[in-house]
Design an enzyme around this catalytic site. Sequence first.
Site, PDB file in Angstrom:
ATOM      1  N   GLY A  73      74.720 -40.991  51.814  1.00 55.76           N
ATOM      2  CA  GLY A  73      73.691 -40.818  52.226  1.00 55.76           C
ATOM      3  C   GLY A  73      72.628 -40.933  53.190  1.00 55.76           C
ATOM      4  O   GLY A  73      71.926 -40.689  53.466  1.00 55.76           O
ATOM      5  N   ARG A  93      75.600 -24.087  54.882  1.00 55.79           N
ATOM      6  CA  ARG A  93      74.582 -25.572  54.701  1.00 55.79           C
ATOM      7  C   ARG A  93      73.329 -23.975  55.170  1.00 55.79           C
ATOM      8  O   ARG A  93      71.712 -24.774  54.496  1.00 55.79           O
ATOM      9  CB  ARG A  93      74.711 -26.543  55.320  1.00 55.79           C
ATOM     10  CG  ARG A  93      76.069 -27.555  55.268  1.00 55.79           C
ATOM     11  CD  ARG A  93      75.224 -28.855  55.699  1.00 55.79           C
ATOM     12  NE  ARG A  93      74.455 -29.399  56.072  1.00 55.79           N
ATOM     13  CZ  ARG A  93      73.720 -30.098  56.154  1.00 55.79           C
ATOM     14  NH1 ARG A  93      73.308 -29.223  57.220  1.00 55.79           N
ATOM     15  NH2 ARG A  93      72.373 -30.528  55.711  1.00 55.79           N
ATOM     16  N   CYS A 111      77.404  -9.342  53.452  1.00 57.56           N
ATOM     17  CA  CYS A 111      75.807  -8.104  53.558  1.00 57.56           C
ATOM     18  C   CYS A 111      74.692  -9.434  52.212  1.00 57.56           C
ATOM     19  O   CYS A 111      74.974  -9.183  50.315  1.00 57.56           O
ATOM     20  CB  CYS A 111      76.617  -7.524  52.189  1.00 57.56           C
ATOM     21  SG  CYS A 111      77.634  -6.268  52.878  1.00 57.56           S
ATOM     22  N   GLU A 112      74.287 -10.076  52.865  1.00 59.27           N
ATOM     23  CA  GLU A 112      73.535 -11.281  52.522  1.00 59.27           C
ATOM     24  C   GLU A 112      72.009 -11.134  53.341  1.00 59.27           C
ATOM     25  O   GLU A 112      73.162 -12.427  54.643  1.00 59.27           O
ATOM     26  CB  GLU A 112      74.653 -12.294  51.360  1.00 59.27           C
ATOM     27  CG  GLU A 112      73.942 -13.575  51.546  1.00 59.27           C
ATOM     28  CD  GLU A 112      73.100 -13.813  49.808  1.00 59.27           C
ATOM     29  OE1 GLU A 112      72.250 -13.755  50.026  1.00 59.27           O
ATOM     30  OE2 GLU A 112      73.878 -13.594  48.727  1.00 59.27           O
ATOM     31  N   GLU A 134      80.805 -44.941  51.011  1.00 58.69           N
ATOM     32  CA  GLU A 134      81.044 -43.963  50.540  1.00 58.69           C
ATOM     33  C   GLU A 134      81.204 -42.742  52.124  1.00 58.69           C
ATOM     34  O   GLU A 134      80.472 -41.799  51.630  1.00 58.69           O
ATOM     35  CB  GLU A 134      81.714 -43.724  49.518  1.00 58.69           C
ATOM     36  CG  GLU A 134      82.421 -44.494  48.262  1.00 58.69           C
ATOM     37  CD  GLU A 134      81.586 -44.202  47.059  1.00 58.69           C
ATOM     38  OE1 GLU A 134      80.908 -43.118  46.816  1.00 58.69           O
ATOM     39  OE2 GLU A 134      82.444 -43.877  46.032  1.00 58.69           O
ATOM     40  N   TYR A 137      70.741 -24.482  51.768  1.00 56.39           N
ATOM     41  CA  TYR A 137      69.960 -25.410  52.025  1.00 56.39           C
ATOM     42  C   TYR A 137      68.350 -24.819  52.794  1.00 56.39           C
ATOM     43  O   TYR A 137      68.047 -26.130  52.895  1.00 56.39           O
ATOM     44  CB  TYR A 137      70.320 -26.476  51.936  1.00 56.39           C
ATOM     45  CG  TYR A 137      71.572 -27.673  51.757  1.00 56.39           C
ATOM     46  CD1 TYR A 137      71.197 -27.850  50.332  1.00 56.39           C
ATOM     47  CD2 TYR A 137      72.264 -27.832  51.752  1.00 56.39           C
ATOM     48  CE1 TYR A 137      72.294 -27.653  49.106  1.00 56.39           C
ATOM     49  CE2 TYR A 137      73.748 -28.167  51.370  1.00 56.39           C
ATOM     50  CZ  TYR A 137      73.546 -28.430  50.215  1.00 56.39           C
ATOM     51  OH  TYR A 137      74.282 -28.892  49.398  1.00 56.39           O
ATOM     52  N   GLY A 139      80.090 -39.727  54.210  1.00 59.41           N
ATOM     53  CA  GLY A 139      80.827 -39.142  54.969  1.00 59.41           C
ATOM     54  C   GLY A 139      80.356 -38.304  55.732  1.00 59.41           C
ATOM     55  O   GLY A 139      80.932 -38.212  57.021  1.00 59.41           O
TER      56      GLY A 139
HETATM   57  C1  LIG Z   1      78.819 -36.448  47.964  1.00 57.76           C
HETATM   58  C2  LIG Z   1      79.238 -38.012  47.884  1.00 57.76           C
HETATM   59  C3  LIG Z   1      79.318 -39.136  48.596  1.00 57.76           C
HETATM   60  C4  LIG Z   1      78.966 -38.547  50.599  1.00 57.76           C
HETATM   61  O1  LIG Z   1      77.621 -38.459  51.010  1.00 57.76           O
HETATM   62  P1  LIG Z   1      77.531 -38.054  52.617  1.00 57.76           P
HETATM   63  O2  LIG Z   1      75.775 -37.925  51.965  1.00 57.76           O
HETATM   64  O3  LIG Z   1      78.336 -37.367  52.578  1.00 57.76           O
HETATM   65  O4  LIG Z   1      76.968 -39.107  53.331  1.00 57.76           O
HETATM   66  C5  LIG Z   1      79.844 -40.066  48.457  1.00 57.76           C
HETATM   67  N1  LIG Z   1      80.045 -40.564  47.685  1.00 57.76           N
HETATM   68  C6  LIG Z   1      79.485 -39.218  46.673  1.00 57.76           C
HETATM   69  C7  LIG Z   1      80.427 -39.744  45.078  1.00 57.76           C
HETATM   70  C8  LIG Z   1      79.868 -38.398  47.364  1.00 57.76           C
HETATM   71  O5  LIG Z   1      79.377 -37.759  45.525  1.00 57.76           O
END
Ligand SMILES: *Cc1c(COP(=O)(O)O)cnc(C)c1O
Length: 415
Positions: free
Chosen positions: A229, A306, A337-338, A268, A310, A270
């Site tokens: 997040g 994305r 085609c979108e 976690e 979004y 990403g």
């Molecule tokens: C998607 C997700 C993440 C990573 O989210 P980011 O926005 O990329 O940091 C971490 N943990 C869980 C459980 C997720 O579903």
Amino acid sequence: MPNFTLADSVFEAAASRFPTPFHLYDEASIRQRARALNQAFSWCSDFREYFAVKALPNPAILRIMGEEGCGLDCSSSTELTLAEICGFSGERIMFSANAMPPEEYDQASALGAIINLDDASDVDLLASHGGVPECVCLRYNPGGDFSIGNTIMGNPGEAKYGMPADQLEAALGRLQGLGAKRFGLHAFLSSNTMAETYYPQLAGILLRLGKDLAEKTGLGFAFINLSGGVGIPYRPEEAPIDISRVGEGVRKVYQEICPEGGVAIKSELGRWMTGPCGWLVTRVVHEKKTHRDYIGVDACAVHLMRPAMYGAYHHITVCDKGDLPGDHVYDVTGCLCENNDKFAIQRPLPEIEIGDLLVIHDTGAHGFAMGYNYNGRLRSAEVLRREDGDFQLIRRAETPKDYFATLDIDPGMKI
Ligand SMILES: *Cc1c(COP(=O)(O)O)cnc(C)c1O
């Protein structure tokens, strides 16, 4: 200019070796971010980042994460297999489940992964698929809105994930009866947040709740998992998050609520880890002037979903034209085609010609990974720029054979 990028000559060199479109990732900057994160939480002896595999599921990248001391956060059987292939096992794997086939618990248990349960009903599922381990993680959902200051940052009340506090307590009681000794708490309350206070605030919520639940159940409180997040600046005028300030903010909250220590911290991330370290490199193949000026490129939404999904902003630069004024307004489109297959809408850019090389920035997370095959379009290659500057093809582009591989067609047909 976006916050982090490479010289145009790097993109041009890559495009002279690999046909466009492709995603390019930069190893040095990925390692740098992993190190900055670990440094920011170095005050916590048992901190570990579990890179969210779904953001960039390529073995070359996952191995880099392993070398930087990270674990992996997996959320499917295939991602677990990827983790195993890349040498991860045991508590270096987090398995975050929701509404998943029960057999996936068997696989996660066999790997010795930390399992993050999404619902109280999952306790019995886990018990009958792999068994209840000594330490289990549970996902919390406080409901309502999640605010930082006066700003609503997320709507947990509408999110399918996690369970309310009373259900957590019941689940823990049940887990205890089945042999669990320690637990962790997880929550994901805001996505792509640019507030440096997000992690500290979330840490406060989880630490308080964890202490309360440990008292009520008598179970040991092992860790909090701050999940993902943390955001990145997609727009050039946005400032990046200072991860050292985030770590310091969590430390203050931790010392206040948990001065005796003993509770580990996990993340976690990403997007924050790899988002700014990836670019979709694409060439201009078409120009059309009707009610608007359209630039057609050889990438489309299947390579980066994305913007279409979004309305997300991704910065675009034109190689060798960075010094020219953005005095032309274009829609930059793919060939689907979108009509939402547009990487940019009414974007001021320098004058573009067919053959120009365009760089779409910040595609290193949730970019290639969200790809699909609409219109029979094929997924692109992924290229890694190694620390020594050399390029390595870390995933070849799909061919029609890949597309037809899952279909029952006449084997004699030439593809
Ligand atoms: C998607 C997700 C993440 C990573 O989210 P980011 O926005 O990329 O940091 C971490 N943990 C869980 C459980 C997720 O579903």
